[in-house]
Structure formats: structure tokens, C-alpha cells
Enzyme design. Structure first.
Site, PDB file in Angstrom:
ATOM      1  N   CYS A  29     -28.708  23.779 -33.324  1.00 14.58           N
ATOM      2  CA  CYS A  29     -28.396  24.828 -32.350  1.00 14.58           C
ATOM      3  C   CYS A  29     -27.964  24.222 -31.017  1.00 14.58           C
ATOM      4  CB  CYS A  29     -29.611  25.725 -32.158  1.00 14.58           C
ATOM      5  SG  CYS A  29     -29.392  26.937 -30.842  1.00 14.58           S
TER       6      CYS A  29
ATOM      7  N   CYS B 157     -24.784  41.348 -28.767  1.00 13.48           N
ATOM      8  CA  CYS B 157     -25.747  40.253 -28.956  1.00 13.48           C
ATOM      9  C   CYS B 157     -26.078  39.704 -27.572  1.00 13.48           C
ATOM     10  CB  CYS B 157     -25.086  39.190 -29.841  1.00 13.48           C
ATOM     11  SG  CYS B 157     -26.062  37.691 -30.016  1.00 13.48           S
TER      12      CYS B 157
ATOM     13  N   LEU C  71     -35.336  31.484 -40.784  1.00 16.24           N
ATOM     14  CA  LEU C  71     -36.117  30.710 -41.744  1.00 16.24           C
ATOM     15  C   LEU C  71     -35.498  29.329 -41.975  1.00 16.24           C
ATOM     16  CD1 LEU C  71     -38.657  31.062 -43.394  1.00 16.24           C
ATOM     17  CD2 LEU C  71     -37.308  32.123 -45.207  1.00 16.24           C
ATOM     18  N   HIS C  72     -34.286  29.305 -42.469  1.00 19.38           N
ATOM     19  CA  HIS C  72     -33.459  28.088 -42.566  1.00 19.38           C
ATOM     20  C   HIS C  72     -33.927  27.011 -43.539  1.00 19.38           C
ATOM     21  CE1 HIS C  72     -31.457  29.945 -39.302  1.00 19.38           C
ATOM     22  NE2 HIS C  72     -32.253  29.524 -38.339  1.00 19.38           N
TER      23      HIS C  72
ATOM     24  N   GLU D 191     -24.864  34.192 -21.982  1.00 13.76           N
ATOM     25  CA  GLU D 191     -23.776  34.955 -22.572  1.00 13.76           C
ATOM     26  C   GLU D 191     -24.253  36.147 -23.381  1.00 13.76           C
ATOM     27  OE1 GLU D 191     -20.585  31.399 -22.973  1.00 13.76           O
ATOM     28  OE2 GLU D 191     -21.349  32.291 -24.799  1.00 13.76           O
TER      29      GLU D 191
ATOM     30  N   CYS E 290     -34.124  23.455 -31.994  1.00 14.79           N
ATOM     31  CA  CYS E 290     -33.727  23.411 -33.405  1.00 14.79           C
ATOM     32  C   CYS E 290     -32.532  22.466 -33.528  1.00 14.79           C
ATOM     33  CB  CYS E 290     -33.370  24.812 -33.896  1.00 14.79           C
ATOM     34  SG  CYS E 290     -34.765  25.942 -33.770  1.00 14.79           S
TER      35      CYS E 290
ATOM     36  N   ASN F  16     -22.122  26.955 -37.588  1.00 14.69           N
ATOM     37  CA  ASN F  16     -21.021  26.816 -36.632  1.00 14.69           C
ATOM     38  C   ASN F  16     -21.164  25.487 -35.919  1.00 14.69           C
ATOM     39  OD1 ASN F  16     -19.719  29.433 -36.940  1.00 14.69           O
ATOM     40  ND2 ASN F  16     -21.642  30.241 -36.139  1.00 14.69           N
TER      41      ASN F  16
ATOM     42  N   SER G 104     -34.597  38.567 -32.914  1.00 13.23           N
ATOM     43  CA  SER G 104     -34.549  37.415 -33.814  1.00 13.23           C
ATOM     44  C   SER G 104     -35.477  36.339 -33.262  1.00 13.23           C
ATOM     45  CB  SER G 104     -33.116  36.881 -33.883  1.00 13.23           C
ATOM     46  OG  SER G 104     -33.064  35.678 -34.635  1.00 13.23           O
TER      47      SER G 104
ATOM     48  N   GLY H  45     -31.577  31.533 -26.360  1.00 12.56           N
ATOM     49  CA  GLY H  45     -32.997  31.581 -26.062  1.00 12.56           C
ATOM     50  C   GLY H  45     -33.843  32.194 -27.153  1.00 12.56           C
ATOM     51  N   GLU H  46     -35.145  32.047 -27.006  1.00 13.32           N
ATOM     52  CA  GLU H  46     -36.113  32.575 -27.961  1.00 13.32           C
ATOM     53  C   GLU H  46     -36.787  33.789 -27.310  1.00 13.32           C
ATOM     54  OE1 GLU H  46     -37.292  32.228 -31.174  1.00 13.32           O
ATOM     55  OE2 GLU H  46     -38.618  33.812 -30.474  1.00 13.32           O
TER      56      GLU H  46
ATOM     57  N   CYS I 270     -22.499  32.369 -33.585  1.00 11.47           N
ATOM     58  CA  CYS I 270     -23.907  31.997 -33.460  1.00 11.47           C
ATOM     59  C   CYS I 270     -24.034  30.509 -33.166  1.00 11.47           C
ATOM     60  CB  CYS I 270     -24.644  32.225 -34.771  1.00 11.47           C
ATOM     61  SG  CYS I 270     -24.464  33.840 -35.426  1.00 11.47           S
TER      62      CYS I 270
ATOM     63  N   CYS J 211     -33.069  26.860 -24.206  1.00  9.29           N
ATOM     64  CA  CYS J 211     -34.196  27.154 -25.098  1.00  9.29           C
ATOM     65  C   CYS J 211     -34.995  25.876 -25.280  1.00  9.29           C
ATOM     66  CB  CYS J 211     -33.700  27.658 -26.453  1.00  9.29           C
ATOM     67  SG  CYS J 211     -35.054  28.069 -27.599  1.00  9.29           S
TER      68      CYS J 211
HETATM   69  N1  SAH Z   1     -34.082  31.918 -30.816  1.00 13.51           N
HETATM   70  C1  SAH Z   1     -33.893  32.959 -31.739  1.00 13.51           C
HETATM   71  C2  SAH Z   1     -32.672  33.826 -31.444  1.00 13.51           C
HETATM   72  C3  SAH Z   1     -31.438  33.124 -30.987  1.00 13.51           C
HETATM   73  S1  SAH Z   1     -30.622  32.128 -32.163  1.00 13.51           S
HETATM   74  C4  SAH Z   1     -33.855  32.421 -33.155  1.00 13.51           C
HETATM   75  O1  SAH Z   1     -33.801  31.213 -33.333  1.00 13.51           O
HETATM   76  O2  SAH Z   1     -33.921  33.231 -34.077  1.00 13.51           O
HETATM   77  C5  SAH Z   1     -29.852  33.352 -33.212  1.00 13.51           C
HETATM   78  C6  SAH Z   1     -29.511  32.848 -34.612  1.00 13.51           C
HETATM   79  O3  SAH Z   1     -28.437  31.893 -34.580  1.00 13.51           O
HETATM   80  C7  SAH Z   1     -30.683  32.144 -35.257  1.00 13.51           C
HETATM   81  O4  SAH Z   1     -30.854  32.536 -36.589  1.00 13.51           O
HETATM   82  C8  SAH Z   1     -30.254  30.711 -35.179  1.00 13.51           C
HETATM   83  O5  SAH Z   1     -30.921  29.929 -36.120  1.00 13.51           O
HETATM   84  C9  SAH Z   1     -28.773  30.803 -35.418  1.00 13.51           C
HETATM   85  N2  SAH Z   1     -28.035  29.600 -35.034  1.00 13.51           N
HETATM   86  C10 SAH Z   1     -28.324  28.724 -34.054  1.00 13.51           C
HETATM   87  N3  SAH Z   1     -27.426  27.742 -34.028  1.00 13.51           N
HETATM   88  C11 SAH Z   1     -26.530  27.999 -35.006  1.00 13.51           C
HETATM   89  C12 SAH Z   1     -25.336  27.337 -35.467  1.00 13.51           C
HETATM   90  N4  SAH Z   1     -24.889  26.244 -34.876  1.00 13.51           N
HETATM   91  N5  SAH Z   1     -24.663  27.892 -36.485  1.00 13.51           N
HETATM   92  C13 SAH Z   1     -25.097  29.039 -37.060  1.00 13.51           C
HETATM   93  N6  SAH Z   1     -26.208  29.706 -36.661  1.00 13.51           N
HETATM   94  C14 SAH Z   1     -26.912  29.185 -35.656  1.00 13.51           C
HETATM   95 FE1  SF4 Z   2     -33.897  27.377 -32.134  1.00 19.37          FE
HETATM   96 FE2  SF4 Z   2     -33.150  29.903 -31.554  1.00 19.37          FE
HETATM   97 FE3  SF4 Z   2     -33.909  28.206 -29.606  1.00 19.37          FE
HETATM   98 FE4  SF4 Z   2     -31.589  27.801 -30.859  1.00 19.37          FE
HETATM   99  S1  SF4 Z   2     -32.112  29.556 -29.573  1.00 19.37           S
HETATM  100  S2  SF4 Z   2     -33.144  26.246 -30.338  1.00 19.37           S
HETATM  101  S3  SF4 Z   2     -32.084  28.485 -32.933  1.00 19.37           S
HETATM  102  S4  SF4 Z   2     -35.191  28.967 -31.261  1.00 19.37           S
END
Ligand code: SAH
Ligand code: SF4
Length: 373
Positions: A118, A104, A224-225, A91, A115, A300, A201, A169-170, A343, A111
Site C-alpha cells: 500500500c 471513496c 484480508l489479503h 484524497e 501494509c 495497483n 474498510s 488511512g485506517e 486503490c 497510515c
Molecule cells: N485502511 C483500510 C482502508 C483503506 S485501504 C484498509 O486497509 O482496509 C482500502 C483498500 O485498498 C484496502 O483493502 C487495501 O488493502 C487496498 N489497497 C491498498 N493498497 C493497494 C494496492 N496497491 N492495490 C490494490 N489495493 C490496495
Molecule cells: Fe494498510 Fe489500509 Fe493503512 Fe494502506 S491504508 S497501510 S492498506 S491499513
């Protein structure tokens, strides 16, 4: 075999043309037609000699990923779903604001980094997107927004002025293709975006951050989180490989060549997990030596997610602690909620390699989107 010219940046397109005995300016012309004007039909490229057009038709094509759904949110956010084959869907989300339009985009189907908060991570990894599939999201979104030069609608909120690689994705786990796609975004003969308006990102792949800095520095956001390794290991498992004592210096090294003089730290606000006052203070000491801004992202939720979003008051208090120490802190507005475009909610239903239910789930996804219009 037909070559997809959307897979080539300026340098590789020049090499491709040289291989067919053509001068570099021909590559530039075709690059402009494809990306500045969104043209996919060689016959419409009127300043190219007919003989060359015929040659191109025989060996090449301009093939963006297909848009299989296009949903508009009440707040103007627009989500595009692309079919990238074999049951995979990715998407892109367009977010119009008063002074800019941000697209975006995704860099992988699924991915691998898993995390815990996510939904993309929960679906597992399917594959890297090709350059054509990455840049093709921009190509298709510009068409859908009718924002190519000469398009019917050039209002500022329809123009894609910023691109963030924050979709599925990363990006740094697909670095080669990401770098080529970034070069196209920046190329004056293609999209001509400023480096400062293109943001990658990353969850913190340290060696790839160094490579991005050397190969194509753009604005950087780091997910960072958590303020310490204990919690970050849990939320962002790649932290076990690249812990904070390596990530913070990598951010400093990145800034040596970055187009902006700060890194943006993204911080998802999880109720009772990472949102306490003491954790905000710990963050300040962790990031003391890195010029940075914070972007707090209200979590979210998605089906089956184990977390809750921090209450608005808690987010405000957390932001106040950071700001009181002089760190610019913004809180991301949650947009496109009604179409699952926020996100972490992207492409709810990508084919999970282990389940092979992709076809069915994409159909379900489209049904849900249709219902949202
Ligand atoms: N993989 C990369 C980029 C894609 S994720 C990364 O992790 O940075 C883009 C952003 O959305 C990241 O900061 C991620 O931590 C955040 N994100 C992922 N799942 C989320 C959720 N359920 N609610 C809010 N932000 C989220
Ligand atoms: Fe983690 Fe970003 Fe991959 Fe989601 S898309 S699993 S936040 S690295």
C-alpha cells in the site's frame, strides 16, 4: 476561538446551541443548511433570526478542507485532492456507475499500519483527520458535482448514493472522529444515507470493530489479503497484534448488529504471492463460519512497490474456486488509472514526517495531475 461547525454531529451541535441558550430545533435547522444544502454562509440561512446569525458569525464558522486539485479520468472517475494543512494532502475519489455514485473518502493523512502493498502505508503516518475534514470531503464533492438539491445536475450518476471509507488511512485507528462523521452521513437532517450504503474498510483492528458495531454499525469490509497468519503477518503487519483466530470471531460479532448480513473480504491479488488455487481453498476453510462475500482487487502498482498484479486469468480462476463453493465473489474494476485514483494509489505524495518534503511533493503531484486532464 472560532468553532468549526462541520466538526459537530447532531448531538454535539444541539449541545453547542444549548450552551448559547438556543433550542434544539435551531441546531437542526443549521445542520440542514450546512449538510443538506451545503451552505457555509450564516447570512444565507434565512429562517434563522438575524440576532442568532450575528451570534454565530462571532463564534463559529463552516470550514471544509480546501480542494487544491480536481482531476477527471477518461472513465468518469473524479479525484479530489484536499489540503489539510502543514503539507498534508488527502484524497477522495468519486466513482460514477449506472445505478449509483460512490465517493471513496480518507480518514487519516498517511497510515501507521504499513501494509507492504500500500502506497499510503509506505508514506508513514502524519495525523488523524478531524470530523470536519472527513465529512468535508463529502461536502466539497457534492458541491463540485453540483449535486446539492437545486443543483444544476441531478442525473443519477452525479448523486453520491454510497460512501466507502477506503481512501487513505485506517478509519478504525481514528474511530472517534470516524463515528461522528458516519453519524452525519446517516442523519436525515444531513446526508440521510442508508447504513447499508456506507461502508467502513478496516485492516482488522479487532477492539475497534467491536466499538464500531456498538456505536454506529454500517456495512463492513475487512482487508484480508491472505489465508493464514504466516502470509498475513507479512502483508498486513497489524495481523501480528490481531491474528486471524481473533479477526474471524470479531467479524461474526460485528454481524450481530450490522445492517447487512455479510462481511465483505477484500483481497488484493498479488502475482505469485497470495493467488494460488491452494490459497483460495485455504481461504474457504478460514472463512467457513463467517457469512461473507469476496472482493478481489487487482494490485495497483506504485513506484518502488515490490509486487506485480496477478494476471487476469489467474484472478478469474481464483474467483471461480471461491464461487464454486457458493461464496459470492466480485473482482474490482480498476478505475481512474490515468489519474492515480485506484486503490492504494491515493495522494501519492503526502508529507512524510521523517522527510519533510511535503510542500515540494504536493506541488509535483499537482503538476502531474494537471498533465492528466
Ligand atoms: N485502511 C483500510 C482502508 C483503506 S485501504 C484498509 O486497509 O482496509 C482500502 C483498500 O485498498 C484496502 O483493502 C487495501 O488493502 C487496498 N489497497 C491498498 N493498497 C493497494 C494496492 N496497491 N492495490 C490494490 N489495493 C490496495
Ligand atoms: Fe494498510 Fe489500509 Fe493503512 Fe494502506 S491504508 S497501510 S492498506 S491499513
Amino acid at each position: 476561538m472560532t468553532i468549526n461547525l462541520l466538526d459537530l454531529d447532531a448531538a454535539s451541535l444541539t449541545a453547542f446551541f444549548a450552551g448559547h441558550g438556543e433550542k434544539p430545533f435551531r441546531a437542526r435547522q443549521v445542520l440542514r443548511w450546512m449538510h443538506r444544502f451545503g451552505e457555509s454562509d450564516f447570512d444565507a440561512m434565512t429562517d434563522i433570526a438575524r440576532s442568532l446569525r450575528e451570534k454565530l458569525k462571532a463564534v463559529a464558522a463552516v470550514l471544509p478542507p480546501k480542494v487544491v486539485a480536481d482531476a477527471l479520468s477518461d472513465d468518469g472517475t473524479r479525484k479530489f485532492l484536499f489540503d489539510v494543512g502543514a503539507g498534508n494532502a488527502v484524497e477522495a475519489v468519486f466513482i460514477p456507475e449506472d445505478d449509483r455514485g460512490t465517493l471513496c473518502i480518507s480518514t487519516q493523512a498517511g497510515c501507521a499500519l504499513d501494509c507492504s502493498f500500500c502506497s499510503t502505508g509506505k508514506q508513514g503516518f502524519n495525523r488523524n483527520l478531524t470530523v470536519a475534514e472527513i465529512i468535508g470531503q463529502l461536502w466539497q464533492a457534492r458541491h463540485a458535482l453540483d449535486a446539492y438539491p437545486g443543483g444544476a445536475d441531478m442525473r443519477v450518476e452525479r448523486v453520491i448514493s454510497n460512501v466507502v471509507l477506503m481512501g487513505m488511512g485506517e478509519p478504525l485507528a481514528n474511530l472517534d472522529n470516524t463515528v461522528l462523521a458516519l453519524r452525519l452521513m446517516l442523519d436525515d437532517n444531513a446526508y440521510g444515507l442508508s447504513r447499508r450504503r456506507v461502508t467502513v474498510s478496516t485492516s482488522g483492528l479487532v477492539p475497534a470493530m467491536d466499538r464500531l458495531r456498538d456505536e454506529c454499525p454500517v456495512a463492513l469490509a475487512v482487508s484480508l489479503h491472505a489465508p493464514n497468519d504466516g502470509l498475513r503477518n507479512e502483508l498486513v503487519p497489524i495481523n501480528r497484534k490481531y491474528p486471524l483466530r481473533e479477526l474471524m470471531p470479531a467479524c461474526q460479532r460485528y454481524l450481530e448488529k450490522a445492517p447487512r448480513d455479510f462481511v465483505t473480504f477484500e483481497y488484493v491479488m498479488l502475482d505469485g504471492v497470495n493467488d494460488a488455487d491452494a490459497q483460495a481453498r485455504e481461504l474457504l476453510s478460514l472463512t467457513r463460519d463467517v457469512p461473507c462475500k469476496f472482493n478481489l482487487i487487482p494490485f495497483n502498482p506504485f513506484p518502488g512497490s515490490p509486487y506485480r498484479r496477478s494476471p487476469a486469468l489467474r484472478i478469474r480462476r481464483f474467483a471461480e474456486i471461491l464461487m464454486a463453493a457458493g461464496v459470492v465473489t466480485t473482482t474490482r474494476k480498476t478505475r481512474g488509472d490515468d489519474i492515480d485514483a485506484a486503490c492504494g494509489q491515493l495522494a501519492g505524495q503526502v508529507l512524510d514526517r521523517t522527510q519533510r518534503t511535503g510542500r515540494r511533493s504536493i506541488t509535483l503531484h499537482l503538476d502531474r495531475q494537471e498533465a492528466c486532464r
